[in-house]
Design a protein around this motif. Structure first.
Motif, PDB file in Angstrom:
ATOM      1  N   GLN A   4       0.526  -1.525   0.226  1.00 18.06           N
ATOM      2  CA  GLN A   4       0.390  -0.185  -0.038  1.00 18.06           C
ATOM      3  C   GLN A   4       1.153   1.196   0.250  1.00 18.06           C
ATOM      4  OE1 GLN A   4      -3.640  -0.671   0.226  1.00 18.06           O
ATOM      5  NE2 GLN A   4      -2.633   1.382  -0.730  1.00 18.06           N
ATOM      6  N   GLU A   5       1.814   0.885   0.911  1.00 16.56           N
ATOM      7  CA  GLU A   5       3.305   2.557   0.812  1.00 16.56           C
ATOM      8  C   GLU A   5       3.598   2.479  -0.753  1.00 16.56           C
ATOM      9  OE1 GLU A   5       4.869   2.146   5.017  1.00 16.56           O
ATOM     10  OE2 GLU A   5       5.686   0.495   3.433  1.00 16.56           O
ATOM     11  N   LEU A   6       3.720   1.362  -0.986  1.00 17.63           N
ATOM     12  CA  LEU A   6       4.424   1.770  -2.366  1.00 17.63           C
ATOM     13  C   LEU A   6       2.870   2.343  -3.350  1.00 17.63           C
ATOM     14  CD1 LEU A   6       5.868  -1.994  -3.251  1.00 17.63           C
ATOM     15  CD2 LEU A   6       6.923   0.401  -3.336  1.00 17.63           C
ATOM     16  N   ILE A   7       1.827   1.671  -4.148  1.00 20.01           N
ATOM     17  CA  ILE A   7       1.433   1.932  -4.632  1.00 20.01           C
ATOM     18  C   ILE A   7       0.766   3.800  -4.281  1.00 20.01           C
ATOM     19  CG2 ILE A   7      -1.423   2.491  -4.849  1.00 20.01           C
ATOM     20  CD1 ILE A   7      -1.158  -0.572  -4.226  1.00 20.01           C
ATOM     21  N   ASN A   8       0.605   3.763  -2.568  1.00 22.27           N
ATOM     22  CA  ASN A   8       0.469   5.700  -3.322  1.00 22.27           C
ATOM     23  C   ASN A   8       1.473   6.223  -2.816  1.00 22.27           C
ATOM     24  OD1 ASN A   8      -2.037   5.123  -1.353  1.00 22.27           O
ATOM     25  ND2 ASN A   8      -0.877   4.390   1.053  1.00 22.27           N
ATOM     26  N   LYS A   9       2.429   5.745  -2.990  1.00 23.42           N
ATOM     27  CA  LYS A   9       4.007   7.037  -3.736  1.00 23.42           C
ATOM     28  C   LYS A   9       4.348   6.881  -5.301  1.00 23.42           C
ATOM     29  CE  LYS A   9       8.604   7.576  -2.540  1.00 23.42           C
ATOM     30  NZ  LYS A   9       9.720   7.313  -2.194  1.00 23.42           N
ATOM     31  N   LYS A 310      -8.492  -1.270  -1.464  1.00 22.95           N
ATOM     32  CA  LYS A 310      -7.726   0.082  -1.206  1.00 22.95           C
ATOM     33  C   LYS A 310      -8.332   0.080   0.443  1.00 22.95           C
ATOM     34  CE  LYS A 310     -13.078   1.995  -2.342  1.00 22.95           C
ATOM     35  NZ  LYS A 310     -13.393   2.799  -3.649  1.00 22.95           N
ATOM     36  N   GLN A 311      -9.092  -0.443   1.316  1.00 24.47           N
ATOM     37  CA  GLN A 311      -9.322  -0.170   2.373  1.00 24.47           C
ATOM     38  C   GLN A 311      -9.136  -1.259   3.362  1.00 24.47           C
ATOM     39  OE1 GLN A 311      -9.981   2.319   3.369  1.00 24.47           O
ATOM     40  NE2 GLN A 311     -10.925   3.158   1.974  1.00 24.47           N
TER      41      GLN A 311
END
Length: 407
Positions: A4-9, A310-311
């Motif tokens: 999720q951190e990769l996706i957000n960044k 996403k959640q």
């Protein structure tokens, strides 16, 4: 970073290449073929060339562009095998102007011999070009045995070329029986040819070992670097049984897919979800222009895919992880053929969820029809040998290559 951190960044879609996993893969292969050289066929994933170079004996390039990638990545010309069916005087002069006579070159036709002999002479160097003559497997690559033997003699007689050995590659995803048949024939032919030429020869051979993109146990906890390891063990058994080492003074095995496939992942978001006539469709940001699997049979087979909701934190509270249904995974191209998977069971998908496709380290980023529909190229993220991620290609527009020539 976690998914999720990769996706957000980095924002989907993007490719992730894991260099520590790549090194583990190479180390595993080295452990099996300790006395056999290892060559990386960089067409499988050109962007890995600079990262893998320290761990292999050489890299095979099949175009002037791939050669220049190697030099930009700081790879010594001595580590490069210049292969490919389309060698021209112009392309070989350019390569020699950059790397001199260092490295190795394949000869795949009488014309290739003429070109290499000519440009090597014009180089005005005391060093000759070291050459493999490629044996055909019954297609447009290489030459038949009678022509090969003639070319070998021509190379030996040349003042500007040196014969190293023979090169043979017949394709990818081969079963062990086919490989054994090839190595049995090469063992006999290598012995006969060496005697005829009064010269010991080297062998550059592409096993084309299988990467099974659709195995049923693909979600086991075993690290991907050991994927299909058993075939490598079987290959070395074949080497022993055939006596291959007795026919060649030096052997190098060339791999592309088998080295690179396991280190890559492709992340793409869910752009839309709908139901048509009782069939659930998930339209993804990516499609066949960004990811392909060898042998997918137009989406009939299911590759290893991980759902990243996403959640994520809300799953356990809502119980949605138990709400599973079948989906067709479609891409974003305006084509009925843009189907990545025709049937896969997943927890209920929402717009904004992410699907992570595994085993995409080889060919996925380069083999698709990238310019079709002028969709942006995905970003590329590298996890370096120290485990840190970095962006090496941002999301890149392709519309500039497809239009705007009239203003």
């Amino acid at each position: 970073m976690k998914n999720q951190e990769l996706i957000n960044k980095y924002k989907t879609p993007f490719y992730l290449y894991d260099i520590p996993e790549l090194k583990k893969r190479v180390d595993m292969m080295r452990a099996y073929q300790k006395d056999i050289g290892l060559c990386y066929a960089m067409k499988a994933a050109p962007l890995l060339a600079g990262y893998i170079a320290p761990y292999v004996d050489r890299l095979e390039v099949c175009s002037p562009g791939e050669y220049e990638i190697c030099l930009r990545d700081g790879i010594s010309p001595e580590k490069i095998l210049v292969s490919g069916v389309n060698k021209t005087e112009e392309s070989m002069k350019r390569i020699l102007s950059m790397g001199g006579s260092a490295g190795l070159f394949t000869i795949e036709s009488p014309e290739h011999f003429r070109i290499l002999d000519k440009v090597s002479k014009e180089l005005s160097s005391d060093d000759s070009l070291r050459c493999f003559v490629r044996l055909t497997s019954g297609n447009q690559f290489g030459v038949d045995k009678s022509t090969l033997e003639e070319l070998c003699k021509n190379v030996i007689d040349s003042e500007h070329l040196t014969l190293v050995g023979i090169h043979f590659f017949s394709g990818t995803q081969k079963n062990i029986k086919k490989i054994e048949n090839e190595l049995t024939e090469l063992t006999e032919y290598g012995r006969t040819l060496s005697e005829a030429l009064s010269q010991e020869l080297a062998l550059e051979y592409g096993p084309g070992l299988v990467i099974d993109y659709f195995k049923s146990d693909q979600d086991t906890a075993e690290s991907l670097f050991r994927y299909n390891e058993s075939d490598l063990a079987l290959l070395m058994d074949v080497v022993e049984r055939t006596g291959l080492r007795n026919s060649f003074r030096e052997i190098t095995f060339e791999y592309g897919r088998y080295i690179a496939a396991t280190c890559g992942k492709y992340y793409t978001g869910v752009a839309d979800v709908k139901e048509n006539d009782g069939i659930n469709y998930a339209v993804l940001e990516g499609g066949l222009h960004q990811i392909t699997y060898y042998g997918s049979m137009s989406g009939m087979k299911v590759p290893p895919i991980e759902l990243i909701p996403k959640q994520e934190a809300a799953e356990s509270e809502t119980g949605e992880e138990n709400d599973s249904r079948d989906y067709v995974l479609a891409g974003s191209l305006c084509s009925v053929n843009d189907i990545l998977v025709r049937r896969i069971s997943l927890r209920r998908l929402d717009i904004g969820d992410t699907l992570c496709f595994n085993l995409t380290g080889a060919y996925a980023a380069t083999e698709g029809i990238a310019l079709f529909l002028s969709r942006d190229l995905p970003a590329i993220v590298i996890r370096d040998i120290n485990g840190s991620e970095k962006l090496v290609r941002k999301h890149t527009e392709t519309n500039i290559y497809n239009g705007g020539y009239h203003g």
